[in-house]
Write an enzyme that holds these catalytic residues in place. Structure first.
Site, PDB file in Angstrom:
ATOM      1  N   HIS A 150      28.960  10.181 -91.754  1.00 29.18           N
ATOM      2  CA  HIS A 150      30.245  10.201 -92.450  1.00 29.18           C
ATOM      3  C   HIS A 150      31.398  10.325 -91.454  1.00 29.18           C
ATOM      4  O   HIS A 150      31.301  11.064 -90.476  1.00 29.18           O
ATOM      5  CB  HIS A 150      30.331  11.399 -93.404  1.00 29.18           C
ATOM      6  N   GLU A 185      29.239  19.947 -95.962  1.00 26.97           N
ATOM      7  CA  GLU A 185      28.648  19.488 -94.706  1.00 26.97           C
ATOM      8  C   GLU A 185      29.596  19.861 -93.577  1.00 26.97           C
ATOM      9  O   GLU A 185      30.697  20.367 -93.811  1.00 26.97           O
ATOM     10  CB  GLU A 185      28.343  17.997 -94.738  1.00 26.97           C
TER      11      GLU A 185
END
Lengths: 379, 295, 379, 295
Positions: free
Chosen positions: B248, B209
């Protein structure tokens, strides 16, 4: 959490770090008064959290108090990259001998903090990094023992200093490091870090980003972290108050999902099929009906949202809870935008039944759902 | 010997009496994992999900044998919980807890390194060897035994991708989340090494990511070592704007660093097949396998 | 530097460590007033730095304020092991369920701090150590990471606690450790550490010894460290102010030398030949004439000193400087006691010449000199 | 290879521009020690006693080769000076500085252990291999080359005893002060091991004092390992009262622990000859040697 320049400098001053003399003004008159008090020539700086204020005209100079008032007035009416300027910092203009760059960053790869420094400060450091990478000095710090005097000294030495100036710069770097420790900062950056003509080192600009995950042990930031700031849009602030990971975007398809990675992938897929996401909204793991309902209401309350995509891969999260949340919103305030729901996993059958009986179709495959929500069929 | 977790794993659950700890102790046991003790300070003598609870890891080890730990304790106490597991010789230590301060993780990782312990996480769904055991919070039923090793920075997206693989008849050797935080115990390179040396693994899927350089580092490693097993990847966050944390703690593009496009480009440069959408991964893996066999 | 009980407790309270309610009194009336204020029954404790005040009668009980005044009056007129009692601590009597012992000591062998604890507190812990060594629990702390929660918890567990009490005792031990870190204490000891009938843990007594070498970074102790306390005799205080390592003893032969080990050996040798040293006085390495003169004057100013032995093995120190110092004292105030000088090493010849011309004999061998000073010939 | 210091030693002096640092640099060089650089922050480019001064150890090592350090910096900076030497790979590191806080020493010793470095001191006169080189402040002329290894907790007393040995015709292999502080890098046991493995050493003298248990631990070690070389000892401080620090931070009798009598007794129990007064040592060594040869 990003701190404003004036906040960062106030913390720095308490640790004995030199910063330019000056004051914070919310009005042009206050700016003029500060200039009167400190005398000389001043610089007026927009207090915003976004980067690049210099290029946007957010930094101006004043040689007389009245001029400073006018410049402050101009800056206080600006909006920089979407952020309204509410305050300006009025500071004495330094007698600059040299502009350096110094920062202490969280080094993900080496799992430590690393000092980045350069004798080419005052300009966009990323430009230096790409054009003259050898001009950026990297010095890793021990993750347990941190910055020792000799670490800072070695950096100051490589920046070309000796004698009294070496010791002065060593002290300043050590104090920037202390700042990073005391306030759990993932970034402390001074650019420019100014060597003045009389041999002092001054943090002319200072940026501090506090690790959000450390806020529980920083009561001093408790109030500040609640304030909606330009860093966070009003919609984001509202969503975060409700425990959602939420980022506002500029498209028209509202997105909700469980899990940061899954929601990012959902945005990507919507993009991939030609749609434009209006937000990133992660309800997290194990969300109950109420949490889902809250998220849905926040998303459909956003004017720019034209349709909504809910993407749930249930593990800890249960499809029936998600369905209940959606149905609750339908009952209480009504579903005001076209909705595509994809669900899979735990208690799928129960969830589908609940949605079916409320007349809401569910798809089981993410791809299919993404294609559907981006098609003209849903409008 | 199975990678990280398997039939041989005898785990302690730290924070067993909390909601998550207790819930997942049940699910892990149902999946076949040996959970031999739980630890919650002040709750020694109790039992949770049929597992005896102790006040400290050391106290547990006076009564039972264990060789691994999974940690669910709240973020402010996670660093010390990790040290406690390491001091007791438990290895691996899986840290599910999220929102741990980066400084705490940094110190804990240094401690683990000094003591030769492997930390999975923090902010990870954990690790699963399908059909054998899991130390984590992933739903067991989307995984199936097989030869693909999966490493990911995310949770739900891993389940999504695992379920694509499973539906396509591609089983997994070991799947693990390295964790969504800036500082984690394992990075992709560590996991690539493990998968390289693991006989049960014949291909690798990396789920990356935005943020940091774990993907670029993995690509460098693949290139430098002429990595022998086929690798496919997906990188989440092409649609993410710079400067915003996407859920996150580690998923943030800073400056021009950490974009999904750059990561995808770098992967492609070193021969990793990169999926545009997650559902492409099974096909890519099959193509890559075919290509490897042809060579 | 030893802290008084009341000082130790004041630091402890700031860290959230439970101590008995009470107050400090310098007069019997103050003691009575404290009792009136806190009510119930009280204990009156002599504030001295020497150990063993309990056996010496320095701890008494008062059930009524007037009784407390009388007990305080008795204690305030005591001298315990040579230390005059100037203050008493008047504290509520605790409802004791159990008396424990808990301490954090500097562990020389393992180069770390170690927790020593026992469920047999309230009595002389050295007695426990010799009679029931297995009753003393030792738990080493990591020299870098210190006491983690689980370290303290493991100790509390081994002391037999569980549940809420386990957590309470863990907190108290953690706070005692924090005390040791914050104040660079080489010893933090609570004996007894009381478990009260209502399940709390209270540091009923508390001893803290601060590492003398750390005082430079503890401005909070700066004033305190200058005070002449009972720990230090007036003579010692005077000598230390003048930069001498000085310990007063009860013999009649004044001793001066350079180097702690050499001076200790000098005392031993004087003892060995039947003499009794009056003091330990180390002028250190590289002492100049003035420093030697000061030391000599302090020693000969001590009433109980009948003769003086100066023992110098010159390395960095120079014999001529030592000699000059002695001669200076002779000139200015006169040598008032018989003197034996032993010198060897750097610039011996120059030194000997200086002493010779002042009529002072020097010996070159330590043994010989020690025998001489202890013989009836020198008196 | 000579023990700790010898002809091969190329030392950096940290704190070279201070009074002590500068003075002893001269004396060390006069004795034959190779002093290759000095370090004093802010004084880089200067020279002291003919030795080039740098701002950091790392900067010095960019220009010269070195393999040892001797530290004279003031107590508040000594811990970091030690770490700096260790980080640069210098070994041994001799710390002359006295009055270092015990906590600083504790952390430094843990750091040294982790990095495999030997620390002599703090609060030591240093180490000398007579006739070869010295890293320390001892007067060179009282020592003479030979076969007796001397380890001591004190400074001047060591010179006193070395001069007895030298006058009696007994030369020394290596003499070192372990340091007068409670926490030191080396203890007697470490030194006994070194002397055991050192071919130039055929007998050992330990000069102890009150406080701690370094002497008792040495005695245990001698007993447990049936130490093969003869050992003689002297323990200073029989006349010292309990609870009083006798000059050295470590020289204090606490409770009933650390008395000279107990240490002497324990030494005698394991066959170490103990001198009542320092001047007895040469005779004891000769007796012990004779006894060993007879065996």
């Amino acid at each position: 959490m990003k701190l404003f320049e004036y906040e960062s400098k106030s913390l720095a001053q308490n640790l004995g770090i030199n910063t330019p003399r000056g004051g914070l003004a919310s009005t042009p008159d206050e700016a003029r008064d500060i200039h009167k008090r400190i005398g000389g020539e001043v610089v007026v700086k927009a207090q915003v959290l976004v980067a690049g204020r210099g290029k946007a005209g957010g930094i101006k100079f004043g040689s007389k108090p009245d001029e400073t008032r006018d410049r402050a007035s101009e800056i206080l009416s600006m909006t920089i990259k979407g952020e309204r300027v509410k305050k300006v910092l009025v500071e004495q203009k330094l007698a600059i001998k040299k502009e350096l760059f110094g920062s202490i960053v969280l080094d993900r790869v080496n799992k430590c903090q690393t000092v980045l420094a350069s004798d080419q400060g005052g300009i966009d450091i990323e430009e230096v990094a790409s054009k003259n990478p050898e001009k950026i000095l990297r010095h890793r710090l021990d993750p347990v023992f941190g910055m020792r005097g000799f670490d800072a000294r070695q950096v100051a030495l490589k920046l070309g200093y000796g004698g009294q100036r070496l010791n002065a710069l060593t002290d300043l770097l050590s104090n920037l490091y202390r700042l990073s420790v005391i306030y759990d900062a993932e970034l402390v950056e001074s650019n420019p870090l100014v060597e003045t003509s009389d041999g002092k080192f001054v943090a002319a600009d200072l940026r501090v980003i506090v690790d959000d995950n450390s806020l529980f042990r920083h009561p001093e930031f408790q109030e500040r972290s609640k304030e909606a700031s330009a860093e966070v849009t009003p919609l984001e602030a509202k969503a975060r108050e409700n425990g959602l990971a939420f980022v506002e975007l500029d498209g028209d398809i509202g997105i909700m999902g469980n899990g940061a990675g899954l929601v990012m992938a959902t945005l990507d897929m919507v993009n991939h099929y030609g749609g434009k996401p209006a937000n990133f909204c992660d309800v997290g793991g194990g969300a109950d009906a109420e949490h889902v309902a809250t998220a849905l209401q926040i998303i459909q309350g956003d004017q720019k949202v034209h349709k909504i995509f809910i993407n749930i891969l249930a593990g800890i999260t249960r499809c029936d809870e998600v369905a209940k949340g959606i149905v609750e919103v339908k009952k209480v305030v009504g579903l005001k935008k076209p909705l595509v729901v994809r669900m899979q996993g735990t208690n799928f059958d129960e969830g589908k039944k609940i949605l079916d009986s409320a007349g809401i179709t569910t798809l089981e495959k993410m791809d299919e759902a993404a294609r559907l929500v981006t098609s003209p069929k849903v409008a | 010997m199975t990678l990280l977790v398997g039939k041989q794993t005898r785990a302690i659950v730290q924070g067993i009496t909390g909601n998550q700890g207790s819930f997942h102790t049940r699910l892990m046991r149902e999946y076949g994992t040996q959970i031999v003790a739980g630890v919650t300070p002040g709750k020694g003598g109790a039992s949770a999900q049929g597992v005896a609870v102790y006040d400290t890891v050391a106290a547990a080890l006076e009564r039972i044998d264990a060789n691994a730990s999974i940690i669910f304790v709240p973020a402010p106490f996670a660093k010390e919980a990790g040290m406690e597991a390491i001091d007791a010789g438990l290895n691996p230590v899986v840290i599910i807890t999220e929102m741990i301060p980066a400084r705490d993780s940094m110190v804990l990782m240094a401690y683990a390194k000094e003591h030769g312990a492997t930390i999975v996480g923090p902010n990870t769904p954990g690790v699963i060897t399908p059909g054998e055991a899991k130390l984590g919070i992933m739903p067991g039923d989307v995984f199936s035994p097989g030869g693909v090793g999966v490493a990911s920075r995310s949770g739900t997206l891993t389940y999504e991708i695992a379920s694509y693989l499973t539906r396509a008849g591609i089983g997994q050797s070991t799947c693990l989340g390295i964790g969504g935080d800036p500082i984690t115990g394992l990075n992709f390179v560590d996991v690539l090494k493990m998968f390289r040396d693991d006989k049960s693994t014949d291909a690798v899927v990396l789920i990356g990511e935005i943020g940091g350089s774990a993907e670029e580092d993995a690509a460098d490693f693949i290139e430098d070592t002429k990595y022998a097993k086929p690798v496919a990847a997906y990188v989440a966050g092409r649609a993410a704007p710079p400067g915003k944390r996407m859920g996150h703690a580690g998923a943030i593009i800073t400056g021009t660093e950490g974009t999904a496009d750059a990561k995808m480009k770098r992967f492609r440069e070193v021969g990793v097949r990169v999926a545009e959408v997650p559902s492409e991964l099974p096909r890519l893996l099959q193509q890559q396998k075919a290509a490897t066999i042809q060579q």
